[in-house]
Motif scaffolding. Sequence first.
Motif, PDB file in Angstrom:
ATOM      1  N   CYS A   7      19.363  50.042  -0.408  1.00 27.97           N
ATOM      2  CA  CYS A   7      18.199  50.032   0.480  1.00 27.97           C
ATOM      3  C   CYS A   7      16.991  49.490  -0.282  1.00 27.97           C
ATOM      4  O   CYS A   7      16.663  49.982  -1.362  1.00 27.97           O
ATOM      5  N   GLU A  15      25.242  52.855   3.623  1.00 31.73           N
ATOM      6  CA  GLU A  15      26.547  53.219   4.154  1.00 31.73           C
ATOM      7  C   GLU A  15      26.965  52.190   5.199  1.00 31.73           C
ATOM      8  O   GLU A  15      26.198  51.875   6.109  1.00 31.73           O
ATOM      9  N   VAL A  55      23.497  51.282   6.863  1.00 31.88           N
ATOM     10  CA  VAL A  55      22.401  52.202   7.141  1.00 31.88           C
ATOM     11  C   VAL A  55      22.085  53.026   5.892  1.00 31.88           C
ATOM     12  O   VAL A  55      22.994  53.515   5.219  1.00 31.88           O
ATOM     13  N   CYS A  56      20.799  53.181   5.623  1.00 33.46           N
ATOM     14  CA  CYS A  56      20.364  54.024   4.518  1.00 33.46           C
ATOM     15  C   CYS A  56      20.460  55.485   4.966  1.00 33.46           C
ATOM     16  O   CYS A  56      19.910  55.848   6.018  1.00 33.46           O
ATOM     17  N   PRO A  57      21.148  56.343   4.214  1.00 30.40           N
ATOM     18  CA  PRO A  57      21.285  57.737   4.612  1.00 30.40           C
ATOM     19  C   PRO A  57      19.967  58.516   4.528  1.00 30.40           C
ATOM     20  O   PRO A  57      19.821  59.557   5.163  1.00 30.40           O
ATOM     21  N   ASP A  58      18.991  58.014   3.765  1.00 36.34           N
ATOM     22  CA  ASP A  58      17.711  58.713   3.627  1.00 36.34           C
ATOM     23  C   ASP A  58      16.690  58.279   4.667  1.00 36.34           C
ATOM     24  O   ASP A  58      16.219  59.085   5.453  1.00 36.34           O
ATOM     25  N   CYS A  59      16.332  56.994   4.688  1.00 34.79           N
ATOM     26  CA  CYS A  59      15.264  56.534   5.590  1.00 34.79           C
ATOM     27  C   CYS A  59      15.790  55.958   6.900  1.00 34.79           C
ATOM     28  O   CYS A  59      15.024  55.639   7.793  1.00 34.79           O
ATOM     29  N   ARG A  60      17.118  55.769   7.023  1.00 38.81           N
ATOM     30  CA  ARG A  60      17.789  55.250   8.228  1.00 38.81           C
ATOM     31  C   ARG A  60      17.501  53.779   8.482  1.00 38.81           C
ATOM     32  O   ARG A  60      17.789  53.255   9.560  1.00 38.81           O
ATOM     33  N   ARG A  61      16.929  53.089   7.497  1.00 39.66           N
ATOM     34  CA  ARG A  61      16.753  51.635   7.645  1.00 39.66           C
ATOM     35  C   ARG A  61      18.127  51.009   7.840  1.00 39.66           C
ATOM     36  O   ARG A  61      19.087  51.363   7.159  1.00 39.66           O
ATOM     37  N   THR A  62      18.231  50.079   8.759  1.00 41.37           N
ATOM     38  CA  THR A  62      19.503  49.421   9.059  1.00 41.37           C
ATOM     39  C   THR A  62      19.383  47.932   8.764  1.00 41.37           C
ATOM     40  O   THR A  62      18.452  47.279   9.227  1.00 41.37           O
TER      41      THR A  62
END
Length: 72
Positions: A7, A15, A55-62
């Motif tokens: 990310c 992920e 997808v970032c598991p922390d900030c949910r940026r895709t």
Amino acid sequence: MPAERICPDCEEPLEEMEFQGSDALGSLAIVSEASNDGFLSGLRADEILTPVPYVCPDCRRTLVYAEQRQGN
């Protein structure tokens, strides 16, 4: 398998996910334009890639990457 994707905001490993939805239109694909081979040039593509979301598991940026998949 692609290299680990990170990310750009959190520097956490992304992920790999899958697009999901109606199969009415089939699978998503990214297709480059075919070379100009004359009569059949519109019926083939130089390269077909599959869009794969991460997808970032922390900030949910895709982020979506175009990847070569088996079966293409």
